[in-house]
Design a protein around this motif. Sequence first.
Motif, mmCIF file in Angstrom:
data_model
loop_
_atom_site.group_PDB
_atom_site.id
_atom_site.type_symbol
_atom_site.label_atom_id
_atom_site.label_comp_id
_atom_site.label_asym_id
_atom_site.label_seq_id
_atom_site.Cartn_x
_atom_site.Cartn_y
_atom_site.Cartn_z
ATOM 1 N N ALA A 386 27.809 26.278 4.743
ATOM 2 C CA ALA A 386 26.547 27.012 3.724
ATOM 3 C C ALA A 386 27.342 28.062 2.951
ATOM 4 C CB ALA A 386 25.526 27.501 4.464
ATOM 5 N N PHE A 387 28.481 28.938 3.712
ATOM 6 C CA PHE A 387 29.004 29.803 2.970
ATOM 7 C C PHE A 387 29.827 29.635 1.961
ATOM 8 C CE2 PHE A 387 32.935 32.859 3.727
ATOM 9 C CZ PHE A 387 32.473 33.629 2.712
ATOM 10 N N THR A 388 31.013 28.484 2.239
ATOM 11 C CA THR A 388 31.553 27.881 1.423
ATOM 12 C C THR A 388 30.815 27.265 0.027
ATOM 13 O OG1 THR A 388 33.123 27.219 3.278
ATOM 14 C CG2 THR A 388 33.457 26.320 1.068
ATOM 15 N N VAL A 389 29.728 26.599 0.226
ATOM 16 C CA VAL A 389 29.046 26.012 -0.975
ATOM 17 C C VAL A 389 28.519 27.229 -1.828
ATOM 18 C CG1 VAL A 389 26.908 24.666 -1.592
ATOM 19 C CG2 VAL A 389 28.379 23.829 0.267
ATOM 20 N N PHE A 390 28.025 28.183 -0.902
ATOM 21 C CA PHE A 390 27.461 29.327 -1.798
ATOM 22 C C PHE A 390 28.653 29.869 -2.787
ATOM 23 C CE2 PHE A 390 27.002 33.975 -2.071
ATOM 24 C CZ PHE A 390 25.779 33.921 -2.870
ATOM 25 N N THR A 391 29.633 30.256 -2.145
ATOM 26 C CA THR A 391 30.922 30.491 -2.755
ATOM 27 C C THR A 391 31.257 29.782 -3.994
ATOM 28 O OG1 THR A 391 31.858 31.920 -0.734
ATOM 29 C CG2 THR A 391 33.436 31.690 -2.479
ATOM 30 N N GLY A 392 31.477 28.539 -3.786
ATOM 31 C CA GLY A 392 31.798 27.576 -4.740
ATOM 32 C C GLY A 392 30.736 27.745 -5.858
ATOM 33 N N LEU A 393 29.417 27.757 -5.538
ATOM 34 C CA LEU A 393 28.315 27.675 -6.763
ATOM 35 C C LEU A 393 28.515 29.013 -7.520
ATOM 36 C CD1 LEU A 393 25.511 26.263 -4.863
ATOM 37 C CD2 LEU A 393 26.683 25.294 -6.685
ATOM 38 N N LEU A 394 28.649 30.252 -6.717
ATOM 39 C CA LEU A 394 28.854 31.604 -7.266
ATOM 40 C C LEU A 394 29.702 31.767 -8.329
ATOM 41 C CD1 LEU A 394 27.594 34.563 -7.350
ATOM 42 C CD2 LEU A 394 28.989 34.849 -5.593
ATOM 43 N N ALA A 395 31.252 31.237 -7.768
ATOM 44 C CA ALA A 395 32.372 31.323 -8.673
ATOM 45 C C ALA A 395 32.176 30.117 -9.778
ATOM 46 C CB ALA A 395 33.254 31.035 -7.741
ATOM 47 N N GLY A 396 31.496 29.128 -9.509
ATOM 48 C CA GLY A 396 31.825 28.103 -10.751
ATOM 49 C C GLY A 396 30.600 28.151 -11.445
ATOM 50 N N SER A 397 29.540 28.498 -11.440
ATOM 51 C CA SER A 397 28.291 28.507 -12.089
ATOM 52 C C SER A 397 28.353 28.829 -13.586
ATOM 53 C CB SER A 397 26.999 29.032 -11.193
ATOM 54 O OG SER A 397 27.092 30.475 -11.496
ATOM 55 N N TYR A 398 28.881 30.116 -13.741
ATOM 56 C CA TYR A 398 28.987 30.395 -14.979
ATOM 57 C C TYR A 398 29.936 29.660 -16.026
ATOM 58 C CZ TYR A 398 30.383 33.499 -18.931
ATOM 59 O OH TYR A 398 30.780 34.105 -20.114
ATOM 60 N N PRO A 399 31.266 29.315 -15.315
ATOM 61 C CA PRO A 399 32.285 28.693 -15.938
ATOM 62 C C PRO A 399 31.559 27.197 -16.467
ATOM 63 C CG PRO A 399 33.307 29.694 -14.361
ATOM 64 C CD PRO A 399 31.898 30.097 -14.297
ATOM 65 N N ALA A 400 30.846 26.650 -15.601
ATOM 66 C CA ALA A 400 30.516 25.210 -15.605
ATOM 67 C C ALA A 400 29.471 25.192 -16.779
ATOM 68 C CB ALA A 400 29.591 24.677 -14.422
ATOM 69 N N PHE A 401 28.334 26.211 -16.850
ATOM 70 C CA PHE A 401 27.583 26.336 -17.804
ATOM 71 C C PHE A 401 28.049 26.507 -19.330
ATOM 72 C CE2 PHE A 401 24.502 26.430 -14.146
ATOM 73 C CZ PHE A 401 23.580 25.487 -14.590
ATOM 74 N N TYR A 402 29.163 27.646 -19.150
ATOM 75 C CA TYR A 402 29.835 27.999 -20.443
ATOM 76 C C TYR A 402 30.752 26.929 -20.871
ATOM 77 C CZ TYR A 402 33.081 30.591 -23.348
ATOM 78 O OH TYR A 402 34.000 30.988 -24.383
ATOM 79 N N LEU A 403 31.408 26.203 -20.213
ATOM 80 C CA LEU A 403 32.063 25.136 -20.720
ATOM 81 C C LEU A 403 31.425 23.833 -21.105
ATOM 82 C CD1 LEU A 403 35.098 24.930 -18.210
ATOM 83 C CD2 LEU A 403 35.204 26.048 -20.456
ATOM 84 N N SER A 404 30.326 23.714 -20.461
ATOM 85 C CA SER A 404 29.489 22.244 -20.866
ATOM 86 C C SER A 404 28.697 22.729 -22.050
ATOM 87 C CB SER A 404 28.620 22.021 -19.628
ATOM 88 O OG SER A 404 27.821 23.013 -19.514
ATOM 89 N N SER A 405 28.651 24.055 -22.616
ATOM 90 C CA SER A 405 27.770 24.280 -23.955
ATOM 91 C C SER A 405 28.493 23.699 -24.994
ATOM 92 C CB SER A 405 27.282 25.631 -23.763
ATOM 93 O OG SER A 405 28.343 26.414 -23.655
ATOM 94 N N PHE A 406 29.829 23.588 -24.895
ATOM 95 C CA PHE A 406 30.683 23.567 -26.392
ATOM 96 C C PHE A 406 29.798 22.200 -27.235
ATOM 97 C CE2 PHE A 406 34.736 25.377 -24.348
ATOM 98 C CZ PHE A 406 34.139 26.726 -24.477
ATOM 99 N N ASN A 407 30.000 22.416 -28.664
ATOM 100 C CA ASN A 407 29.631 21.492 -29.581
ATOM 101 C C ASN A 407 30.819 20.605 -29.645
ATOM 102 O OD1 ASN A 407 29.202 20.267 -31.888
ATOM 103 N ND2 ASN A 407 27.233 21.551 -32.195
ATOM 104 N N PRO A 408 30.301 19.112 -29.373
ATOM 105 C CA PRO A 408 31.477 18.236 -29.365
ATOM 106 C C PRO A 408 32.073 18.271 -31.037
ATOM 107 C CG PRO A 408 29.403 17.198 -29.304
ATOM 108 C CD PRO A 408 29.013 18.586 -29.060
ATOM 109 N N VAL A 409 31.271 18.122 -32.020
ATOM 110 C CA VAL A 409 31.615 18.068 -33.467
ATOM 111 C C VAL A 409 32.687 19.099 -33.615
ATOM 112 C CG1 VAL A 409 31.146 17.863 -35.833
ATOM 113 C CG2 VAL A 409 29.680 16.814 -34.062
ATOM 114 N N ARG A 410 32.063 20.356 -33.442
ATOM 115 C CA ARG A 410 33.098 21.514 -33.629
ATOM 116 C C ARG A 410 34.299 21.400 -32.950
ATOM 117 N NH1 ARG A 410 30.155 27.018 -32.851
ATOM 118 N NH2 ARG A 410 32.134 27.733 -33.694
#
Length: 794
Positions: A386-410
């Motif tokens: 549970a601790f490892t999953v929490f750490t992975g989500l805490l560390a990766g959530s912002y980059p995941a939402f940030y990178l996935s928000s890019f506009n493909p055309v641009r």
Amino acid sequence: MIKNYLKVAWRNLVKNKVYSFINILGLATGMAVVMLIGLWIHDEMSANRHHKNYSSLYQVMMNQTFDGHRGTQQAIPFPLGEELKAKFPDFKGVAMCDWGGDHSLIYKEKKISKNGHFIGEDAMAMFSFNILYGYKNPLHDLYSIVLTEETAKILFGTEDPIGKILKMDNATNLKVTAVVQKQPRNSSLTFDYLIPWQLQEVIYTYIKPYHKTNWGNNSWQAFVQLNDNTQPASVNAKIKNVVISHFTDENTLKSIKPEVFIHPMSKWRLYSDFENGVNTGGFIKYVRMFGILGAIVLLIACINFMNLSTAHSEKRAKEVGVRKAVGSVRGQLISQFLSESMLIAALAFVFAILMVAVALPFFNRLTEKDMSLRLASPIFWLIMVAFTVFTGLLAGSYPAFYLSSFNPVRVLKGNIKTGKGGSLPRKILVVLQFSSAVVLMIGTIIIYQQIQFGKDRPIGFNNKGLISVNWSDDILKHFEAIKQELISSGAVISICKSNSPPSEIYSSNNGWEWPKSLPVEKSTVFSTIATDYDYTKTLGIKMTAGRDFSREFADSNGVILNQAAVKRMGLKDPVGTLLKWNDKKMVVVGVVPDIQMESPFRPISPLTIIFNSGWVNYMNMRINPGLPVSKAISLIKPIFDKYNPAFPFEYKFADEQYAKKFNYEELVGNLAAIIAVLIVFISCMGLFGLASFTAEQRIKEIGVRKVLGASVPSLWKLLSFDFVVLVLIACAIGVPVAWYAMDKWLKQYDYKTDISAGVIFLVVVLSVLITLLTVSYQAIRAATANPVKNLRSE
């Protein structure tokens, strides 16, 4: 799909080895710190929980008012236990207990000195002492003894100890009736042996005539177990006046106002502080503080991952654009990036476990605990997953939402840019990292300054080369012979007796009267040292007025005051002043400086040194300064072996015992220092990664500047400047926070250091230097690169 996510994640890790290493090492360090702090917090929070009656066990305590101050104490009068047991049916069990002491245990040719308790018979049923073998009710027989498994093994080896007779202090025969498991290190009640409470009255003949019915001498402890469904509040109301009901002195009733109450076992360790009779907390504040610090360390490690992941957004942007162009939805991209963070967190966890396994022995020594990784426990692994999953989500959530928000055309047109707007979140995170580091660095320095401030406080006597030995009947019988032989051996230059060792004061008393004192002032408490001759000479105390006790005078009614006592009594010329102590006439023969034997951070209490050669617990010796300590001890030991054969020769150095007064602060300081160093280390790793990326991102700009004549120092300044600014902003935020926090921490001490501007300046300079050292390698490497090669790469 998950298999594909992990395969892509692994390829990205291998492709970006440096950044992957920084991410994994940073997260592993943060996770290891959280695990160690978690183990420490669990150990503190689980103290005493091994007792099956944990929720119904209480300690009897008392509030009393002395000299206008309402204080709380664990010490209670001898007869209280019998009264509680006889008159209050709310208690399932009542066990009186002493404070523990060293006694010699002898079996055949073996003799050891161990620490144990006189304790009531009910204790065996109340507490979970875990009888391994022996009688069911092992303290019922007056001449019985219960040994821990460790003590039994030392004395009896492979023999069955049950029913065997051993001798205590070479005087009292006791039958071994049970062997119990040793109590955990975090238990409030620890011992090597237990003996019946009533045996005190046989061994110490003064108890029955003096203490059995004395309600004014508070020198013992009491533990109780409540009956099922009994409310503590109702019990407190019933027993509140049980002590005061035995007082007949009207002045005492009005001034002291003793009130009895019970304190639950759940609060013994972490909630032991009282102020004006109210529980105000205790060590729990440090448990909470280090829990928060552990969370901050993990957050800082996760910030590194966020920063480096978002910094590399341009490299991953086209990947995102292509995936979206061929039909990937944002949820799938988020899953892809989170799988990468989960993989890194899993790898970091493996390294974290290895770090903890290596560091745990050192950490146990530092914290004086016996903690371990419970690798065989399913619950442990469930928590770790549970601790490892929490750490992975805490560390990766912002980059995941940030990178996935890019506009493909641009992105596919090459219009994605990460300018000032894109780098702002990273700058904020860097500031947050270093703000935390600044707070911890300032805090650690202040803690160590406070410790040193206490160590530098004048103590009023010379504790170097001063040893103490526990008193015994054999030492009493042969004291003059021992003293003569020790002096003749040349190992010792002075000897004295006392009721407490040189680094402690075990007794305090009221009942003193002085010229012009008011009746209510009889409740004023004075610390008390009982001794006879050569006390000030042996301890190296310089008299400020009058003299020490002397064989040339009849000093049985003599008393020596410290300067705090003189001030409290308002005496202008104290020597020769007549006093009364519980109606006994006393005369002041001397004054000593304010000798420091209690907390080095508290005001020195008024002290009375009384002449009483019968109230003795220790023999104190001043070692000959002209001899090496080892040589002196080798000369002293045979003399004690000769005259005190029942006891192994054991001694304590006064300076070492005094140093233990700083253990509490040193533990906090050491833990804070370790966390501060790790926060700086993790922050620097992240800074190093960002500096590397910045240098790579601006490589063409640097090439053009070099071609146009820019020097290496100017390019180094260009690349380092932004990071230094961020760290200075972090200092501007961290310094006020640290100042507030440490000022609040220092308020708990009466004798304390100041927070100087020099500390703030030092930390700011140190922070800037650490930043420059961290980013300079990448900055200089980029500044010295061949510009032709970098520009040709277009």
